[in-house]
Write an enzyme that holds these catalytic residues in place. Structure first.
Site, PDB file in Angstrom:
ATOM      1  N   GLU A  17       0.814  -1.207   0.000  1.00  8.12           N
ATOM      2  CA  GLU A  17       0.000   0.000   0.000  1.00  8.12           C
ATOM      3  C   GLU A  17       0.856   1.269   0.000  1.00  8.12           C
ATOM      4  OE1 GLU A  17      -2.451  -3.036   2.457  1.00  8.12           O
ATOM      5  OE2 GLU A  17      -0.344  -2.635   1.937  1.00  8.12           O
ATOM      6  N   LEU A  18       1.967   1.244   0.747  1.00  2.61           N
ATOM      7  CA  LEU A  18       2.804   2.433   0.815  1.00  2.61           C
ATOM      8  C   LEU A  18       3.453   2.714  -0.540  1.00  2.61           C
ATOM      9  CD1 LEU A  18       3.979   4.743   2.439  1.00  2.61           C
ATOM     10  CD2 LEU A  18       5.813   3.219   3.197  1.00  2.61           C
ATOM     11  N   LYS A  19       3.901   1.684  -1.201  1.00  4.76           N
ATOM     12  CA  LYS A  19       4.500   1.852  -2.532  1.00  4.76           C
ATOM     13  C   LYS A  19       3.549   2.594  -3.467  1.00  4.76           C
ATOM     14  CE  LYS A  19       5.503  -0.860  -6.681  1.00  4.76           C
ATOM     15  NZ  LYS A  19       6.769  -0.224  -7.106  1.00  4.76           N
ATOM     16  N   ASN A 120      20.052  -5.777   1.753  1.00  3.69           N
ATOM     17  CA  ASN A 120      19.687  -5.213   0.456  1.00  3.69           C
ATOM     18  C   ASN A 120      18.793  -3.986   0.617  1.00  3.69           C
ATOM     19  OD1 ASN A 120      19.502  -4.994  -2.368  1.00  3.69           O
ATOM     20  ND2 ASN A 120      17.597  -6.146  -2.414  1.00  3.69           N
ATOM     21  N   GLY A 435      20.911  -2.655 -18.982  1.00  6.82           N
ATOM     22  CA  GLY A 435      20.170  -3.864 -19.338  1.00  6.82           C
ATOM     23  C   GLY A 435      18.681  -3.710 -19.477  1.00  6.82           C
ATOM     24  N   CYS A 519      10.200  -2.218  -4.198  1.00  8.84           N
ATOM     25  CA  CYS A 519      10.052  -3.463  -3.451  1.00  8.84           C
ATOM     26  C   CYS A 519      10.559  -4.622  -4.290  1.00  8.84           C
ATOM     27  CB  CYS A 519       8.593  -3.720  -3.094  1.00  8.84           C
ATOM     28  SG  CYS A 519       7.854  -2.438  -2.083  1.00  8.84           S
ATOM     29  N   ASP A 602      25.621  -9.497 -14.051  1.00 11.03           N
ATOM     30  CA  ASP A 602      25.501  -8.489 -12.994  1.00 11.03           C
ATOM     31  C   ASP A 602      25.855  -9.069 -11.634  1.00 11.03           C
ATOM     32  OD1 ASP A 602      24.688  -6.559 -14.753  1.00 11.03           O
ATOM     33  OD2 ASP A 602      22.553  -6.849 -14.408  1.00 11.03           O
ATOM     34  N   GLU A 668      28.057   2.403 -10.298  1.00 11.98           N
ATOM     35  CA  GLU A 668      27.334   3.621  -9.932  1.00 11.98           C
ATOM     36  C   GLU A 668      28.322   4.664  -9.465  1.00 11.98           C
ATOM     37  OE1 GLU A 668      26.276   6.553  -7.240  1.00 11.98           O
ATOM     38  OE2 GLU A 668      27.026   4.677  -6.416  1.00 11.98           O
ATOM     39  N   HIS A 697      17.897   6.439 -10.339  1.00  8.10           N
ATOM     40  CA  HIS A 697      16.987   6.359  -9.205  1.00  8.10           C
ATOM     41  C   HIS A 697      16.325   7.700  -8.906  1.00  8.10           C
ATOM     42  CE1 HIS A 697      19.360   2.684  -8.668  1.00  8.10           C
ATOM     43  NE2 HIS A 697      18.283   2.215  -8.104  1.00  8.10           N
TER      44      HIS A 697
END
Length: 758
Positions: A17-19, A120, A435, A519, A602, A668, A697
């Site tokens: 829900e938060l996403k 992660n 990619g 997520c 990767d 990065e 991002h």
């Protein structure tokens, strides 16, 4: 009587829900109040899930990141956002992602993002300089405390401790961070006073930096800090997790705190010493349920060692998960489609709290009070232990037969590079992407329809081919030098492979927050791993047939698949990693046979698997690097191997990265302003490198001038003939409307660089 509590609960929501609320707000499709109401509802639901605990955390909920929350609580805002006088939440999102909602002015450089210890999860790095001042803004905590009290929650506020906060931040001007400690402690003291005035008895103050190797001045900082915070107004529960205290244990034992939380999953051997060396009135909280993995706890074995401790400590014993449950999915109840036997072996956040309840009941009333729960737990563990689905003799034999020769290329890099250059005919500063391309609504609808059976396989495949063709056409229009197929068919860079490997099982709703609204649904590695058939060859070969330009095959490496999975805990991680290496090696060789001359493997998660103590790094790096080499190095010299790493500080393992012997590494660097390349001033990296020039991002679109400046910084350290131009990471989470102008600028930047070089 033992006290039960929790260090933190997953904030994203059972149905993410938060996403969805965040992304709706950022797009301008919902209001600030709408977003705040979702936060209130989620906090209420999560406190309800924890209602049987004696104490529940408050302040563990964040709209983006708990470290960023702490920065705003402390008034530590980057100078580039301080002049905005609109809503605090919009400033918060500016730091997190470079901008707030659509239509709200004020685009800035997003805060640097890196991994939270060896997880992660990504946090926004606090920024300091010699002039940094701190000013308390306790509004967030006060609001959440008021909500909790209104709901009858027995609240325990959670904050990040001052020494960990300083240690995790960066001094942008190179100044000494510890010089800021007195200023910081003044605001922490004010915060604790504010909480005391709100009627708070206990405050959980997280100091996970204590499980790392600390220099003497940082150890002394703990003494200074906690002497200053020892006001008697509130009781402090000093929480450590993710590892052992080791040489820091006497330091912790001597700090003036009312309680200490120890991660007894990782540091069980230290429990007795901590108990013996602590004051007679100190609370000892033990993390007895694994907050990082999803396997059921062996309840009887836990009681065997915990019962004597309970007799010794009595009411001073608290029990909890080992760390915040942020790192596991919310509730196993949503996994009705999962294999029933494997499901019986698992525990998500809600089930872990049930395990805490069962253990507490056994300690309070005796094992007879939970005899049925213990019997069910024993049966599930026995089922897993004896299951033929877990152990594959052929896979174990293949791992036992691994030799060093599997990990070696036929020729040295210089020889390979000449052969590859003759075949690929790439210009100076070749351009490529990492990619993935945007996962559009059409892609997601086709995938969900195919998985639910509403869309047949032929129609699904045709849809994916159209999306791949579109990605190729857009790349050719842009003028990129090395193309990718765009990964339309992939739901996730780990889950996609796990779905096709024996030894994995998948959840429907096992979502875990990676950062912000991002997520992931980690696959569950429950048994020995093997590959039954090619996994990517058909898609990538199709893409290659659509263009005359070099096509890059895209794979996820064994270390990343391991580190981004919930991994079995009944054998060493290294063994599981070698099993994955052999499976992905077969895929590499099949891609090569299909004519794919560039293959990217990767390893985004290589660094996050490092033990938190440097003294333990070498053992991990030895098997992790060997696993990558086994995967990558069976190819001919003419095949160019790439690897990619993102959002990790890797300067201190650069020698190990060089040992991977990838022909090209992409990393990065844009958020850190090429700071990650400083190591190349002292380390002569032998192969080619693509420092990211586009922060994917953030929705901000970098200019060609900005990207040229970044590459010029890189060229000060790395010869131009060994530099590639690429984004920081894959473009899956972005929209085509952002990607096209950003990549247009990137290609333009490469052209300008070539003109300058000429």
């Amino acid at each position: 009587m033992v006290t039960t509590h929790n260090l933190g609960f997953p904030r994203i929501g059972f149905k993410r829900e938060l996403k969805f609320a965040l992304e709706s707000y950022w797009k301008g499709q919902s209001s600030r109040d709408d977003l705040l109401q979702v936060g209130i509802a989620l906090r209420g639901r999560h406190w309800q899930e924890q209602s049987e605990l004696d104490l529940a955390p408050v302040g563990d909920f964040a709209f983006y990141d708990q470290v960023l929350d702490m920065s705003f609580t402390l008034g530590n805002l980057p100078s580039r956002v301080r002049h905005f006088d609109d809503d605090v939440l919009d400033n918060y999102f500016r730091v997190a992602r470079g901008r707030s909602a659509t239509g709200i002015e004020g685009h800035v450089a997003a805060g640097e993002m890196t991994k939270w210890f060896d997880t992660n999860y990504h946090y926004i790095v606090p920024e300091f300089d010699a002039a940094t001042e701190f000013t308390l803004d306790a509004t967030r905590l006060q609001t959440q405390l008021a909500e909790a009290k209104a709901r009858g929650v027995k609240a325990k506020p959670v904050i990040i401790g001052p020494v960990t906060y300083l240690a995790l931040g960066k001094a942008k001007d190179g100044s000494e961070k510890l010089a800021l400690l007195p200023r910081l402690l003044a605001v922490y003291s004010e915060l604790l006073t504010t909480l005391a005035n709100a009627g708070v008895e206990w405050v959980q103050i997280d100091e996970p930096i204590l499980v790392t190797e600390l220099e003497a001045d940082w150890q002394n900082a703990f003494i200074r800090a906690y002497q200053a915070l020892d006001t008697g107004r509130v009781k402090l529960l000093l929480a450590t997790y993710f590892g052992q205290l080791r040489e820091n244990l006497p330091l912790v034992a001597g700090l003036p705190v009312a309680g200490v939380h120890l991660d007894a999953i990782n540091a069980r051997d230290e429990v007795a010493e901590l108990v013996a060396s602590s004051p007679a009135d100190r609370v000892i909280s033990l993390g007895i349920v694994n907050g990082r993995n999803i396997w059921k706890t062996d309840l009887e074995a836990t009681l065997d060692w915990l019962e004597p401790i309970a007799k010794t400590l009595g009411e001073r014993l608290w029990i909890a998960p080992s760390c915040s449950l942020l790192h596991v999915p919310v509730d196993l109840a949503g996994e009705a489609k999962m294999d029933r036997e494997i499901r019986s072996w698992l525990a998500f956040a809600v089930q872990k709290l049930t395990e805490i309840k069962v253990l507490a009941t056994a300690l309070r009333q005796g094992r007879a009070a939970v005899v049925m729960e213990l019997a069910a737990n024993r049966a599930a563990l026995d089922s897993r232990r004896k299951s033929a689905r877990v152990n594959n003799p052929a896979v174990k034999a293949a791992v036992a037969a691994i030799t060093k020769t599997l990990g070696h290329r036929k020729s040295a890099f210089a020889d390979r590079a000449r052969k590859q250059a003759n075949i690929l005919q790439l210009p100076l500063y070749p351009t490529t992407t990492i990619g993935s391309f945007p996962q559009t609504t059409e892609i997601r609808l086709a995938r969900s329809g195919f998985k639910s059976g509403k869309l047949d396989e032929r129609t699904y495949n045709e849809t994916m081919r159209r999306e791949i063709e579109h990605a190729i056409q857009e790349q050719e229009k842009l003028g990129l030098d090395v193309l990718v197929h765009g990964e339309a068919e992939r739901n996730d860079m780990v889950e996609y492979f796990g779905e096709q490997l024996d030894g994995y099982v998948f959840s429907q709703n096992g979502w875990v927050q990676s950062y912000g609204s991002r997520c992931v649904k980690p696959p569950i590695l429950f048994g020995d791993i093997s590959r039954q058939k090619p996994m990517t060859v058909e898609w990538i070969s199709y893409a290659a047939s659509l263009t005359d330009k070099p096509m890059k095959g895209m794979l996820t490496g064994p270390v990343t698949i391991l580190n981004w999975s919930f991994v079995r805990d009944d054998q060493p991680r290294s063994i599981s990693c070698f099993q994955l290496a052999l499976a992905i090696r077969d895929e590499v060789l099949d891609l090569e046979k299909a004519g794919i001359r560039i293959i990217q493997i990767d390893e985004a998660a290589l660094r996050e698997g490092l033990p938190l103590r440097k003294s333990q790094w070498q053992d991990y790096l030895t098997w992790a690097i060997e696993a990558f080499r086994i995967t990558a190095n069976g190819v001919e010299d003419e095949t160019q191997i790439h690897t990619h790493m993102c959002y990790s500080e890797f300067n201190d393992i650069i020698a190990a990265i060089a040992e991977m012997d990838a022909d090209v590494i992409t990393i990065e660097t844009s958020r850190s302003d090429m700071e990650l390349l400083d190591v190349f001033e002292t380390f002569s990296y032998p192969n080619q490198i693509g420092p990211g020039v586009y922060d994917i991002h953030s929705p901000n679109i970098p200019t060609a001038t900005q990207m040229v400046a970044l590459i010029h910084k890189a060229a000060e350290r790395i010869p131009p003939e060994r530099l590639w131009v690429n984004p920081d990471c894959g473009l899956k989470t972005r929209q085509w409307s952002e990607v096209i102008p950003a990549l247009t600028n990137m290609v333009d930047a490469a052209r300008k660089l070539r003109e300058t070089a000429a």
